[in-house]
Design a protein around this motif. Structure first.
Motif, PDB file in Angstrom:
ATOM      1  N   SER A 179      16.285 -10.919 -24.088  1.00  0.00           N
ATOM      2  CA  SER A 179      16.153 -11.791 -22.930  1.00  0.00           C
ATOM      3  C   SER A 179      16.081 -13.256 -23.353  1.00  0.00           C
ATOM      4  O   SER A 179      15.796 -14.248 -22.293  1.00  0.00           O
ATOM      5  N   LEU A 180      15.378 -13.446 -24.666  1.00  0.00           N
ATOM      6  CA  LEU A 180      15.170 -14.862 -25.002  1.00  0.00           C
ATOM      7  C   LEU A 180      16.093 -15.911 -24.707  1.00  0.00           C
ATOM      8  O   LEU A 180      15.669 -16.944 -24.258  1.00  0.00           O
ATOM      9  N   SER A 207      16.868 -14.210 -35.282  1.00  0.00           N
ATOM     10  CA  SER A 207      18.012 -14.396 -36.195  1.00  0.00           C
ATOM     11  C   SER A 207      18.978 -13.356 -35.637  1.00  0.00           C
ATOM     12  O   SER A 207      18.652 -12.113 -35.543  1.00  0.00           O
ATOM     13  N   GLY A 208      20.105 -13.657 -35.295  1.00  0.00           N
ATOM     14  CA  GLY A 208      21.126 -12.819 -34.594  1.00  0.00           C
ATOM     15  C   GLY A 208      22.063 -13.615 -34.002  1.00  0.00           C
ATOM     16  O   GLY A 208      21.920 -14.977 -33.742  1.00  0.00           O
ATOM     17  N   ASP A 209      22.836 -12.859 -33.332  1.00  0.00           N
ATOM     18  CA  ASP A 209      24.176 -13.285 -32.455  1.00  0.00           C
ATOM     19  C   ASP A 209      23.925 -13.030 -30.977  1.00  0.00           C
ATOM     20  O   ASP A 209      23.710 -11.690 -30.804  1.00  0.00           O
ATOM     21  N   ILE A 210      23.916 -14.056 -30.163  1.00  0.00           N
ATOM     22  CA  ILE A 210      23.478 -13.795 -28.827  1.00  0.00           C
ATOM     23  C   ILE A 210      24.736 -13.108 -28.277  1.00  0.00           C
ATOM     24  O   ILE A 210      25.793 -13.642 -28.315  1.00  0.00           O
ATOM     25  N   VAL A 211      24.485 -12.077 -27.122  1.00  0.00           N
ATOM     26  CA  VAL A 211      25.635 -11.434 -26.406  1.00  0.00           C
ATOM     27  C   VAL A 211      25.489 -11.963 -25.039  1.00  0.00           C
ATOM     28  O   VAL A 211      24.531 -11.224 -24.344  1.00  0.00           O
ATOM     29  N   PRO A 212      26.117 -12.858 -24.457  1.00  0.00           N
ATOM     30  CA  PRO A 212      25.777 -13.204 -23.124  1.00  0.00           C
ATOM     31  C   PRO A 212      26.469 -12.552 -22.029  1.00  0.00           C
ATOM     32  O   PRO A 212      27.390 -11.466 -22.312  1.00  0.00           O
ATOM     33  N   PHE A 213      25.847 -12.397 -20.860  1.00  0.00           N
ATOM     34  CA  PHE A 213      26.038 -11.603 -19.909  1.00  0.00           C
ATOM     35  C   PHE A 213      27.662 -11.784 -19.298  1.00  0.00           C
ATOM     36  O   PHE A 213      27.768 -13.093 -19.428  1.00  0.00           O
ATOM     37  N   THR A 214      28.390 -10.820 -18.962  1.00  0.00           N
ATOM     38  CA  THR A 214      29.755 -11.111 -18.526  1.00  0.00           C
ATOM     39  C   THR A 214      29.876 -10.389 -17.169  1.00  0.00           C
ATOM     40  O   THR A 214      29.322  -9.086 -17.163  1.00  0.00           O
ATOM     41  N   ALA A 215      30.757 -10.510 -16.302  1.00  0.00           N
ATOM     42  CA  ALA A 215      31.065  -9.712 -15.141  1.00  0.00           C
ATOM     43  C   ALA A 215      31.856  -8.379 -15.513  1.00  0.00           C
ATOM     44  O   ALA A 215      31.509  -7.472 -14.979  1.00  0.00           O
ATOM     45  N   VAL A 273      21.627  -8.814 -27.924  1.00  0.00           N
ATOM     46  CA  VAL A 273      21.580  -9.450 -29.147  1.00  0.00           C
ATOM     47  C   VAL A 273      21.853  -8.674 -30.419  1.00  0.00           C
ATOM     48  O   VAL A 273      21.682  -7.437 -30.284  1.00  0.00           O
ATOM     49  N   ASP A 274      22.729  -9.169 -31.199  1.00  0.00           N
ATOM     50  CA  ASP A 274      23.020  -8.621 -32.475  1.00  0.00           C
ATOM     51  C   ASP A 274      22.134  -8.955 -33.514  1.00  0.00           C
ATOM     52  O   ASP A 274      22.598 -10.438 -34.150  1.00  0.00           O
ATOM     53  N   LEU A 275      21.290  -8.387 -33.976  1.00  0.00           N
ATOM     54  CA  LEU A 275      20.075  -8.800 -34.941  1.00  0.00           C
ATOM     55  C   LEU A 275      21.134  -9.168 -36.351  1.00  0.00           C
ATOM     56  O   LEU A 275      21.890  -8.095 -36.772  1.00  0.00           O
TER      57      LEU A 275
END
Length: 725
Positions: free
Chosen positions: A373-374, A400-408, A415-417
């Protein structure tokens, strides 16, 4: 699967809602004076013919005036009811017929004039600004570099599809959608609200309006309107009444009034041939006076003003109706679709509890939920981090990682660390599908025990009216694990249940539309007092629901702000798009709420019903009003020929001439008296159709009979003081 479930309610009494905005004064002397020039302009026959009833009165006024001028050369005015009348009689009839037409025009002119001030305010925003147009837009280029190469030109030269760059302090040159960037925008000139709003690309808050000012940052906008067809142009035309089209019901009533008028013209023309059998005749001014009193002049004079005032009441509440048909349809709505979040609930759901599964440490669940949630800017994501910090979580300086945003579509975020681990939080079914899905790290498994315990936690939170977010992880080797559930608490707005009870009393069924699971939706629906709910709704299911309701004979209203709402907004009989929404949503709807307040749909329905009730009430009054005038004018015309008709002179008017003149004077004055009611509208109270009809008959039917008796008698007392009458 979506679930549409019917909620049952016992009838409730709803007190008068305190949320309604105070109504402005209906009309002032200053407004009447300001509207007079417009009223005289409307005397032009090319405009008057659009109102058949008042056009007939104007023709009568012209003929009577011509007779008054010619009488000295033709040997006097003749007789009325077998008695001679003074030379001033015909002039009196002519003057008051002209005043009748003028007062009718005044009602419409005042209604149109009420929007002039707002139109002037809007014109101040429609300035010819400089537009920084980009001819070779590349989404990968730095917008600062784009701005440096943009060519300045007048906003009037912009075409549909042009791309412009707008920076802090500049006016947005035209209506459009943001395709890059985020900015704070001052929309006070449009909405009246001084607080700035945030507009950003890629979501349902991407639409911007020409003439509003960017306060911070830089945005790239694609123009979505043609010159002269901007949102502000349409608003100006609307509030001034220039583009108002008559609604179907209004046109039908106009046809009915015109038909009645034609019938009475024929009746009047036959009176002299009939009277000739008694060796008498009725003068033309008297016949014209009879005709004007027979035709429904009161409602004919006020009908247009009622329609304009109904749209004006919407404008006062910052709602732009694209047509009068939409306002009228709002009054006939029987089904109301409302989004849960932001309409029924406050929408800022907050984390209230972390519920780990057996064998999972609370610290592991708290840390995973907080890490996922950061980078979640929503109130829900922020509240999860805040609750985690209260329970000992320490926010890392870097993630450190890639954010996975929320989608409908995915209905989860995470997050993918960098080390290979993955964290997801979201709807239970979506997270389970993610755990079981094949991928680079293999597929996970969910034990029956974990699934059963998860279902129990989800059901517990859902039954409490909360929203459960499932948190799970997947290791670099593909081992998936459910950690637990985050309890998001959604709060129903105060007083919303009473408002829905009020709608139920109007005969309107409410349906809550939400993406929540059926258990959560059921609990919120019961607490809010809605009749039905549609859970786990998709745009396609919203559209299908509207079509089913319409096939059942219902008129449907709904709100929306996103491009995915556009099909449903277009299908609904009343589609209210939010001003913060996309251009597609605003084009699809037939109303736009400038304040972007979804609950305003309830007020729109109330205004629509008030418009219909006002029209019905004044039509009832007009018809009853005419009945009373017959008792004044018919005995006056024929009592000399048929003495038995003297029994109908129950008002005991002074003479036939004074009776006829008094009826004509009352016919004109009552229009002015009713202008405030036509503009303000009859106060609406939730009740069924039969109760509304009984109320109209009791108040406006009986009142329409009594008022002329009192008014004509009072006027006759003054008219009788004129020598010769």
């Amino acid at each position: 699967m979506s679930t549409l479930t019917r909620m049952s309610h016992a009838p409730e009494h709803s007190p008068d809602a305190s949320h309604r905005p105070p109504q402005k004064s209906a009309v002032s002397v200053a407004q009447l004076v300001a509207a007079l020039p417009g009223a005289f302009t409307k005397l032009d026959p090319r405009q008057m013919w659009r109102n058949p009833v008042m056009f007939i009165v104007e023709i009568g006024a012209v003929l009577t005036t011509a007779l008054a001028v010619a009488e000295p050369f033709l040997g006097g005015p003749g007789e009325s009811g077998g008695s001679a009348v003074p030379p001033t009689f015909t002039w009196g009839i002519a003057v008051w017929l002209w005043l009748t037409v003028l007062f009718a025009n005044l009602a419409e002119s005042v209604a149109e004039g009420r929007g002039k001030a707002q139109a002037d305010s809007l014109r101040q925003t429609r300035t010819d600004t400089t537009a920084n147009r980009v001819t070779d837009y590349d989404p990968l280029r730095d917008p600062a570099a784009l701005h440096a190469t943009a060519r300045g030109l007048s906003s009037a030269e912009l075409q549909l599809g042009d791309i412009v760059v707008v920076t802090a302090g500049e006016l947005i040159p035209g209506d459009g959608d943001i395709i890059w960037g985020i900015a704070s925008v001052d929309e006070s000139a449009i909405t009246g609200e001084s607080a700035p709003v945030v507009r950003e690309s890629g979501g349902d808050r991407s639409a911007v309006t020409g003439g509003t000012r960017v306060l911070s940052d830089r945005i790239v906008v694609i123009i979505t309107s043609k010159p002269g067809e901007t949102f502000i142009d349409r608003m100006i035309a609307l509030v001034e009444g220039a583009s108002r089209q008559k609604t179907p019901n209004e046109m039908a009533l106009n046809i009915l009034l015109a038909s009645l008028s034609i019938v009475f013209v024929v009746v009047t023309l036959t009176l002299n041939p009939i009277a000739s059998y008694s060796d008498t005749s009725v003068s033309l001014p008297v016949l014209i006076a009879l005709l004007v009193c027979l035709i429904p002049t009161t409602i004919g004079a006020l009908l247009s003003a009622i329609g304009i005032a109904g749209m004006d009441r919407l404008v006062q509440r910052n709602v732009l109706a694209m047509s009068g048909r939409a306002v009228e349809a709002a009054g006939d709505v029987t089904t109301l679709l409302l989004d849960k979040t932001g309409t029924i609930t406050y929408g800022n759901r907050r984390a209230a509890e972390f519920a780990p599964l057996s064998g999972v440490a609370m610290t592991d669940l708290v840390e995973a939920a907080a890490l996922s949630s950061l980078s979640d800017p929503t109130p829900e994501g922020t509240s999860i981090v805040e609750l985690a910090e209260l329970q000992g979580f320490v926010r890392p300086t870097t993630l450190s990682g890639d954010i996975v945003p929320f989608t409908a579509q995915t209905r989860m975020s995470g997050v993918d660390l960098t080390g290979g681990g993955e964290i997801r939080k979201g709807a239970g079914s979506a997270v389970i599908d993610w755990m079981l899905a094949s991928g680079p790290r293999g597929s996970g498994t969910v034990t029956a025990q974990a699934k059963a315990e998860l279902d129990a936690q989800v059901q517990r939170i859902s039954l409490a009216g909360g929203t459960p977010l499932v948190v799970a992880t997947k290791s670099a080797t593909g081992q998936a694990r459910i950690l637990g559930v985050v309890y998001l608490k959604d709060i129903v707005k105060e007083g919303i249940k009473e408002r829905f009870a009020e709608l139920r009393a109007m005969g309107i069924r409410t349906i809550m539309v939400t993406g929540d699971n059926p258990l959560t939706a059921k609990t919120i629906a019961a607490e809010a007092g809605v009749d039905d709910f549609l859970a786990e709704a998709t745009p396609e299911e919203k559209l299908a629901l509207i079509k089913r309701e319409q096939e059942g004979g219902n008129l449907v209203a709904m709100t929306g702000d996103g491009t995915n709402d556009a099909p449903a907004l277009a299908q609904a009989d009343v589609g209210v798009a939010m001003n913060t929404g996309t251009s597609a949503a605003k084009e699809a709807g037939n109303m736009v709420d400038l304040d972007s307040d979804p609950t305003k749909l309830i007020d729109i329905v109330r205004i629509g019903k008030q418009l219909l009730i006002t029209r019905g009430a004044l039509t009832t009054f007009s018809i009853a009003n005419d009945v009373a005038k017959y008792f004044a004018i018919i005995p006056a015309m024929f009592a000399g020929v048929f003495p038995g008709l003297a029994l109908l002179n129950i008002m005991q008017l002074h003479s036939p001439a004074s009776a006829i003149l008094s009826a004509i004077i009352f016919n004109a004055i009552i229009i002015v008296v009713l202008i405030p009611l036509a503009l303000r509208g009859v106060k609406y109270r939730p009740m069924n159709a039969s109760s509304i009809l009984n109320r109209n008959l009791l108040i406006y039917g009986v009142g329409g009979v009594i008022a002329p008796f009192l008014g004509i008698k009072l006027i006759d007392l003054f008219v009788s003081l004129i020598p010769g009458l």
